[in-house]
Motif scaffolding. Sequence first.
Motif, mmCIF file in Angstrom:
data_model
loop_
_atom_site.group_PDB
_atom_site.id
_atom_site.type_symbol
_atom_site.label_atom_id
_atom_site.label_comp_id
_atom_site.label_asym_id
_atom_site.label_seq_id
_atom_site.Cartn_x
_atom_site.Cartn_y
_atom_site.Cartn_z
ATOM 1 N N PHE A 212 57.141 -20.856 0.332
ATOM 2 C CA PHE A 212 55.701 -20.900 0.607
ATOM 3 C C PHE A 212 55.415 -21.950 1.682
ATOM 4 O O PHE A 212 54.735 -22.946 1.444
ATOM 5 C CB PHE A 212 54.915 -21.224 -0.667
ATOM 6 N N PRO A 213 55.942 -21.739 2.891
ATOM 7 C CA PRO A 213 55.848 -22.762 3.938
ATOM 8 C C PRO A 213 54.426 -23.035 4.426
ATOM 9 O O PRO A 213 54.181 -24.087 5.039
ATOM 10 C CB PRO A 213 56.711 -22.196 5.070
ATOM 11 N N THR A 214 53.481 -22.154 4.155
ATOM 12 C CA THR A 214 52.111 -22.386 4.623
ATOM 13 C C THR A 214 51.302 -23.266 3.668
ATOM 14 O O THR A 214 50.219 -23.746 4.034
ATOM 15 C CB THR A 214 51.348 -21.058 4.795
ATOM 16 N N VAL A 215 51.809 -23.474 2.472
ATOM 17 C CA VAL A 215 51.067 -24.263 1.480
ATOM 18 C C VAL A 215 51.011 -25.732 1.899
ATOM 19 O O VAL A 215 52.036 -26.342 2.244
ATOM 20 C CB VAL A 215 51.711 -24.129 0.084
ATOM 21 N N SER A 216 49.814 -26.296 1.864
ATOM 22 C CA SER A 216 49.618 -27.718 2.170
ATOM 23 C C SER A 216 49.988 -28.537 0.935
ATOM 24 O O SER A 216 49.422 -28.350 -0.148
ATOM 25 C CB SER A 216 48.159 -27.973 2.548
ATOM 26 N N LYS B 155 45.258 -20.366 1.093
ATOM 27 C CA LYS B 155 44.327 -19.288 0.793
ATOM 28 C C LYS B 155 44.441 -18.937 -0.691
ATOM 29 O O LYS B 155 45.508 -19.058 -1.292
ATOM 30 C CB LYS B 155 44.631 -18.067 1.648
ATOM 31 N N ALA B 156 43.333 -18.472 -1.272
ATOM 32 C CA ALA B 156 43.288 -18.232 -2.711
ATOM 33 C C ALA B 156 44.370 -17.260 -3.183
ATOM 34 O O ALA B 156 45.020 -17.501 -4.209
ATOM 35 C CB ALA B 156 41.907 -17.718 -3.103
ATOM 36 N N ASP B 157 44.593 -16.179 -2.442
ATOM 37 C CA ASP B 157 45.590 -15.206 -2.903
ATOM 38 C C ASP B 157 46.996 -15.792 -2.883
ATOM 39 O O ASP B 157 47.820 -15.505 -3.762
ATOM 40 C CB ASP B 157 45.519 -13.916 -2.091
ATOM 41 N N GLN C 144 47.263 -18.306 -5.910
ATOM 42 C CA GLN C 144 47.336 -17.622 -7.202
ATOM 43 C C GLN C 144 48.672 -16.893 -7.371
ATOM 44 O O GLN C 144 49.226 -16.832 -8.474
ATOM 45 C CB GLN C 144 46.138 -16.693 -7.353
ATOM 46 N N LYS C 145 49.220 -16.389 -6.286
ATOM 47 C CA LYS C 145 50.571 -15.811 -6.330
ATOM 48 C C LYS C 145 51.590 -16.899 -6.670
ATOM 49 O O LYS C 145 52.490 -16.688 -7.498
ATOM 50 C CB LYS C 145 50.912 -15.175 -4.990
ATOM 51 N N LEU C 146 51.428 -18.062 -6.046
ATOM 52 C CA LEU C 146 52.324 -19.185 -6.318
ATOM 53 C C LEU C 146 52.242 -19.598 -7.786
ATOM 54 O O LEU C 146 53.275 -19.813 -8.434
ATOM 55 C CB LEU C 146 51.955 -20.369 -5.420
ATOM 56 N N GLN C 147 51.029 -19.688 -8.318
ATOM 57 C CA GLN C 147 50.879 -20.077 -9.721
ATOM 58 C C GLN C 147 51.580 -19.085 -10.647
ATOM 59 O O GLN C 147 52.250 -19.487 -11.616
ATOM 60 C CB GLN C 147 49.405 -20.176 -10.092
ATOM 61 N N ASN C 148 51.444 -17.813 -10.360
ATOM 62 C CA ASN C 148 52.087 -16.798 -11.203
ATOM 63 C C ASN C 148 53.609 -16.928 -11.185
ATOM 64 O O ASN C 148 54.266 -16.773 -12.221
ATOM 65 C CB ASN C 148 51.673 -15.399 -10.735
ATOM 66 N N TYR D 190 47.911 -26.025 -12.864
ATOM 67 C CA TYR D 190 46.622 -25.414 -13.201
ATOM 68 C C TYR D 190 45.724 -25.368 -11.974
ATOM 69 O O TYR D 190 45.806 -26.210 -11.083
ATOM 70 C CB TYR D 190 45.920 -26.181 -14.338
ATOM 71 N N LEU D 191 44.879 -24.351 -11.936
ATOM 72 C CA LEU D 191 43.940 -24.195 -10.829
ATOM 73 C C LEU D 191 42.708 -25.065 -11.072
ATOM 74 O O LEU D 191 42.096 -24.994 -12.146
ATOM 75 C CB LEU D 191 43.502 -22.739 -10.697
ATOM 76 N N SER D 192 42.333 -25.870 -10.075
ATOM 77 C CA SER D 192 41.069 -26.602 -10.152
ATOM 78 C C SER D 192 40.016 -25.921 -9.280
ATOM 79 O O SER D 192 38.820 -26.127 -9.469
ATOM 80 C CB SER D 192 41.246 -28.057 -9.725
ATOM 81 N N LYS D 193 40.467 -25.116 -8.318
ATOM 82 C CA LYS D 193 39.632 -24.195 -7.549
ATOM 83 C C LYS D 193 40.487 -22.946 -7.353
ATOM 84 O O LYS D 193 41.683 -22.965 -7.638
ATOM 85 C CB LYS D 193 39.251 -24.778 -6.178
ATOM 86 N N ASP D 194 39.900 -21.899 -6.823
ATOM 87 C CA ASP D 194 40.709 -20.680 -6.668
ATOM 88 C C ASP D 194 41.824 -20.845 -5.642
ATOM 89 O O ASP D 194 42.785 -20.067 -5.630
ATOM 90 C CB ASP D 194 39.835 -19.464 -6.342
ATOM 91 N N ASN D 195 41.739 -21.883 -4.800
ATOM 92 C CA ASN D 195 42.817 -22.121 -3.830
ATOM 93 C C ASN D 195 43.411 -23.521 -3.948
ATOM 94 O O ASN D 195 44.079 -23.996 -3.045
ATOM 95 C CB ASN D 195 42.315 -21.894 -2.398
ATOM 96 N N TYR D 196 43.173 -24.188 -5.072
ATOM 97 C CA TYR D 196 43.719 -25.520 -5.347
ATOM 98 C C TYR D 196 44.600 -25.450 -6.593
ATOM 99 O O TYR D 196 44.102 -25.169 -7.685
ATOM 100 C CB TYR D 196 42.608 -26.535 -5.622
#
Length: 270
Positions: free
Chosen positions: A101-105, A158-160, A163-167, A180-186
């Motif tokens: 997931f190289p784009t994740v900050s 990005k949110a998608d 959420q893919k990463l969390q899964n 855990y998600l604190s926002k849909d993209n956090y």
Amino acid sequence: MRNIKLIISDIDGTILDKNHQIDSYLPELMPILKQKEIPFVLASARSPLGIAPISKELGISNFPIACYNGALISKGDEVLSQHSIDKKELAFLHDFLKREFPTVSINVYSGQDWFVNTLDKWVQIEANITGESPKVTSITDFIREKHTLVHKLLLIDKADTIQKLQNILSIMDFPQTDFYLSKDNYLEVTHNQVSKKQALLELANYYQIPLKEIMTLGDNYNDIPMIETAGLGIAMGNAPTDVKDCANAVTYSNEQNGVSQAIKLHVLAK
């Protein structure tokens, strides 16, 4: 009436309104609470530097703060308790993110410091929200330093993607780490012992105050454990129904000075 001797409150959505302004009656209540020797402790996902200006505005800088949802509880420069992310799991997670997931900050929080690899757009957005300035460094080198303690990771994209990463992470082997998600993209990452309930228990022990004499206030799902555990758990009027259902009482919303109203009703009214 309960004999409340300690108050623990969430910040965002609780003592702050939608414009990030503090409940307008709270500053005038703080001297009254101090006179009655009732500490008012802030508990938040924020960092120490993110909480400090609010503590200062309320005049409660001499009280403890529970940062990163309780991963770090401090009083001034004194650390009262802390739970850092397991170093092996942290290193494995970091390598996985860089590879898959190289784009994740990747935002690393250690004590009062916020570290990033680069000032990407997500970092700049978060800096604007919190008013904090991150330190740019090699995250790879930082987390591999022997004595480094990491209290929280914040993963943003990005949110998608998040959420893919969390899964994916939920089915991987991280026995000592919670996501855990604190926002849909956090996506927040902490040690699995970290929760506001645990912070409540540690603060109760620090002050030697029984749970039945503690009031907690919050507005979101991560506040539920401390709302349920305290003797008097208060949900904000703006909280989701599930949060309200777990509370002993519901106060006004964060737009209607709900925290100060709850203090007046449940703590100061005689």
